[in-house]
Design an enzyme around this catalytic site. Sequence first.
Site, PDB file in Angstrom:
ATOM      1  N   GLU A  89     -47.737 -32.004   0.412  1.00 30.58           N
ATOM      2  CA  GLU A  89     -49.111 -32.129   1.288  1.00 30.58           C
ATOM      3  C   GLU A  89     -50.028 -31.151   0.076  1.00 30.58           C
ATOM      4  OE1 GLU A  89     -49.179 -32.137   4.724  1.00 30.58           O
ATOM      5  OE2 GLU A  89     -46.782 -32.109   4.862  1.00 30.58           O
ATOM      6  N   GLU A 120     -27.225 -26.072  -7.020  1.00 32.19           N
ATOM      7  CA  GLU A 120     -26.709 -24.782  -7.062  1.00 32.19           C
ATOM      8  C   GLU A 120     -26.639 -23.970  -7.779  1.00 32.19           C
ATOM      9  OE1 GLU A 120     -25.786 -21.317  -3.878  1.00 32.19           O
ATOM     10  OE2 GLU A 120     -26.874 -23.283  -3.082  1.00 32.19           O
TER      11      GLU A 120
END
Length: 321
Positions: A89, A120
């Site tokens: 963004e 992960e």
Amino acid sequence: MEPSLLSELDGLVSEARNPRTGRLDRMSAIELVQAMNDEDRTVAVAVAKVLPEVAVAVERIVTAFGEGGRLVYAGAGTSGRLGVLDASECPPTFGVDASMVVGLIAGGDRALRHAVEGAEDDEAAAVADLQRITLSGKDVLVGLAASGRTPYAASALRYARSIGATAIAVTCNPGSPITHEADISIAPEVGPEVLAGSTRLKSGTAQKLILNMLTTASMVQMSKAFGNLMVDLRASNEKLRARAVRIVAQATGCSIAEAGEALVDAGHDTKLAIFVQLSGLDTPQAKTRLADAGGILRVALDAGIDAGPGPRPLQARETRK
């Protein structure tokens, strides 16, 4: 499953059962959403308690940006996706290069839409990902892990510190492993989730609030705003072009029609269009003056006041915002 991992999870606040939602599966739709909303109300309160740590992190990020460094997020699952989202963004909102804020997620881009088994837990992959983007001592690395124990995030933080980069941990479990791998630890305690262990809920909301603060506050301190207006916005679609017109009008007090014309004359550079309107300079002169001010609109305007640039009363126009 290792007994030690089970024991570790038992000790995490984010993994505990919420005593207020024990009859979740018996609730009606309105009861369910009311329970979720009640729990969400507590998130902002929890984040408020860690604002001093967030502010210190912002100061480090601003310093890094000023020295040509980057902000890099690294996380897995929901945490990783939130980091990638926040990074993506920044270019349209603040007009910065995509390399200034980088989001890394365990398992790569595929993990944005699909669970990547074991990603992960891959500590080596975290180091490889950071080496791939050439993380340096000038950068700031934010390791994201709601649980605070994700190996990928912990490894990223360790590597960042080993090369002299600033390491910041964002977790919802105070005192969890990644807090010991960081220079700055931001750890709001949001408590047990509505649905036990589903950390995309309150924990995810808390992380999103914190990431909003890290980038927005840092960019504002880097002069990417004028008042509360996004003056470095990249107008890359119709909605953003309309927003740019409104920003020019709001910043200068001119009409929407004048703002549109000013943007066209300025090559759709929002900040330049504002400066032309406020200074009375023609576009080439304004562009030069703005560049001399390092692209900082307030500095350029102050210089314009001293120089008496033209017919528009800058101080009077300023008071209209």
